[in-house]
Design an enzyme around this catalytic site. Structure first.
Site, short mmCIF file in Angstrom:
data_model
loop_
_atom_site.label_atom_id
_atom_site.label_comp_id
_atom_site.label_asym_id
_atom_site.label_seq_id
_atom_site.Cartn_x
_atom_site.Cartn_y
_atom_site.Cartn_z
N LYS A 125 0.82 -1.21 0.00
CA LYS A 125 0.00 0.00 0.00
C LYS A 125 0.86 1.26 0.00
O LYS A 125 0.33 2.37 -0.18
CB LYS A 125 -0.94 -0.04 1.20
CG LYS A 125 -1.93 -1.21 1.16
CD LYS A 125 -2.80 -1.26 2.39
CE LYS A 125 -3.75 -2.45 2.39
NZ LYS A 125 -3.05 -3.74 2.52
N LYS A 160 -8.25 1.46 6.23
CA LYS A 160 -7.67 0.11 6.23
C LYS A 160 -6.28 0.12 6.85
O LYS A 160 -5.59 1.14 6.83
CB LYS A 160 -7.63 -0.47 4.81
CG LYS A 160 -7.01 0.41 3.75
CD LYS A 160 -7.24 -0.21 2.36
CE LYS A 160 -6.77 0.71 1.25
NZ LYS A 160 -7.02 0.14 -0.10
N ARG A 210 -8.43 -7.62 -10.25
CA ARG A 210 -7.09 -8.12 -9.96
C ARG A 210 -6.41 -8.43 -11.29
O ARG A 210 -6.88 -9.29 -12.04
CB ARG A 210 -7.17 -9.36 -9.08
CG ARG A 210 -5.90 -10.23 -9.01
CD ARG A 210 -4.66 -9.49 -8.52
NE ARG A 210 -4.81 -8.86 -7.23
CZ ARG A 210 -4.61 -9.47 -6.07
NH1 ARG A 210 -4.25 -10.74 -6.05
NH2 ARG A 210 -4.76 -8.80 -4.93
N ARG A 224 -13.37 -9.05 -9.09
CA ARG A 224 -13.84 -9.53 -7.79
C ARG A 224 -14.97 -8.62 -7.33
O ARG A 224 -14.74 -7.44 -7.06
CB ARG A 224 -12.68 -9.57 -6.79
CG ARG A 224 -11.54 -10.45 -7.24
CD ARG A 224 -10.32 -10.31 -6.34
NE ARG A 224 -9.83 -8.94 -6.35
CZ ARG A 224 -8.84 -8.50 -5.55
NH1 ARG A 224 -8.28 -9.32 -4.69
NH2 ARG A 224 -8.45 -7.24 -5.62
N ARG A 232 -15.86 -4.81 0.72
CA ARG A 232 -14.67 -5.63 0.48
C ARG A 232 -14.97 -6.68 -0.59
O ARG A 232 -15.96 -7.41 -0.49
CB ARG A 232 -14.21 -6.32 1.77
CG ARG A 232 -13.82 -5.35 2.86
CD ARG A 232 -13.29 -6.07 4.08
NE ARG A 232 -14.30 -6.93 4.70
CZ ARG A 232 -14.06 -7.77 5.70
NH1 ARG A 232 -12.83 -7.85 6.20
NH2 ARG A 232 -15.01 -8.50 6.20
N ASP A 272 -4.44 -4.19 -7.94
CA ASP A 272 -5.87 -4.03 -7.73
C ASP A 272 -6.32 -2.71 -8.34
O ASP A 272 -5.74 -1.65 -8.04
CB ASP A 272 -6.21 -4.07 -6.24
CG ASP A 272 -5.87 -5.41 -5.61
OD1 ASP A 272 -5.78 -6.41 -6.36
OD2 ASP A 272 -5.71 -5.45 -4.38
N GLU A 280 -3.69 -0.92 -5.04
CA GLU A 280 -2.62 -1.67 -4.38
C GLU A 280 -1.75 -2.36 -5.43
O GLU A 280 -2.24 -2.73 -6.50
CB GLU A 280 -3.17 -2.73 -3.41
CG GLU A 280 -3.86 -2.17 -2.20
CD GLU A 280 -4.28 -3.26 -1.21
OE1 GLU A 280 -3.70 -4.36 -1.27
OE2 GLU A 280 -5.17 -3.00 -0.40
N ASN A 282 0.37 -5.73 -5.18
CA ASN A 282 0.59 -6.86 -4.29
C ASN A 282 1.82 -7.64 -4.72
O ASN A 282 1.85 -8.25 -5.79
CB ASN A 282 -0.63 -7.78 -4.31
CG ASN A 282 -1.88 -7.06 -3.82
OD1 ASN A 282 -2.11 -6.95 -2.63
ND2 ASN A 282 -2.68 -6.56 -4.75
#
Length: 315
Positions: A125, A160, A210, A224, A232, A272, A280, A282
């Site tokens: 992040k 978050k 994603r 998603r 979420r 994301d 984000e 990842n």
């Protein structure tokens, strides 16, 4: 060329063989003739300059409830291997950071995926903040007054934890929500790290995309979708995966960050995207490969092993 592959992961007994990306990575490696050896991160040790782990050789099967056969536990020097996959799940805590220091001692002689120094230097992040114009309005701080000021300027927001993962601890707060103080108190009880406040994006109702990248190049994406009434969209907290195509904006975002991923040795990455924004990057243990393969036939782990084999052959 058959490779000796060590996998640093959470216990193999708990894998969901239908959704777990690490399982697909190992399955693809096994199909290519590479040998597998697995250990959990707490089994790492460093003694007199040697990084060792206590683990087991492994054979996989895609059989529910009977998905592996493991050999006897043994202590091995990680320099015996050609590749180490660092695939344990967050949280990105001091134990995680210590594991990156250990693995850094064997990389690049042993190819560690992803490069452990860059995993440590690119928290998911925080890393994204280095690319101008890709994020929604975002604040990272432990200053309560700064968070209230951010909410006054942006209204609805998402709060978050900075080093969480899998959607844990993520909450939407509307502009007049009275629970902000209580949530900040809970975060402070858990740790001293800052939190992230991010302008809420209504586009999340259509899904959180994603996108998987191998060596900086986009391979494909899944969408998603959060459950009704939820913010979420992570699969582990009830999000639903569906097929999706890359948009022109998705490709633009990948082109912006791809050269940095490649330069840092971040070989397998999941980003994301909500609407037009990157939220984000990842780099620890990105997921989504099984769903991508099921929807589109594209196997991101095959792309990954192609690149790993090229790197090893060049050495």
């Amino acid at each position: 060329m058959a490779l000796k592959v060590a996998v640093q992961m959470d216990p193999v007994e708990g894998i969901n063989i239908h959704t777990d990306t690490t399982f697909l990575m190992m399955e693809t490696a096994q199909e290519r003739g590479h040998s597998l050896w697995v250990y959990t991160p707490e089994r790492l040790s460093l003694e007199e300059g040697h990084v060792r782990a206590r683990g087991r050789p492994l054979t996989l099967r895609r059989e529910l409830g009977n998905h592996f056969t493991a050999g006897d536990m043994e202590l091995r020097d990680l320099e015996e291997f050609d590749v180490v996959l660092m695939r344990q799940d967050p949280p990105f805590d001091m134990a995680y950071i210590t594991a990156t220091h250990f693995l850094e001692k064997v990389h690049p002689k042993v190819l560690v995926v992803n490069n452990p120094a860059e995993v440590r230097n690119a928290p998911e992040k925080l890393f994204v903040t280095g690319f101008e114009g890709v994020q929604p309005p975002t604040l990272i701080t432990a200053d309560i007054d700064a968070i209230y000021d951010f909410r006054a300027r942006h209204g609805d927001m998402v709060l978050k934890p900075l080093y969480g993962g899998g959607g844990s601890g993520v909450a939407r707060l509307k502009a007049d929500d009275p629970n902000l103080d209580a949530l900040l108190e809970l975060h402070a009880m858990i740790g001293r790290e800052p939190v992230i406040a991010q302008k809420f994006l209504p586009a999340v109702a259509q899904g959180d995309k994603r996108i998987l990248l191998v060596d900086g190049e986009p391979v494909g994406a899944i969408n998603r979708v959060p459950a009704a009434g939820q913010v979420r969209s992570n699969l582990r907290v009830g999000g639903r995966a569906e097929q999706v195509e890359l948009t022109a904006r998705d490709k633009e975002l990948c082109a912006i960050i791809g050269p940095q991923l490649r330069a840092r040795g971040l070989l397998f990455v999941g980003i994301d995207v909500i609407g037009d924004y990157l939220t984000e990057i990842n780099v620890t243990s990105p997921t989504g490969a099984q769903q991508l393969k099921r929807f589109s036939g594209v196997d991101a782990t095959a792309w990954m092993w192609d690149r790993i084999e090229e790197i090893r052959a060049s050495r």
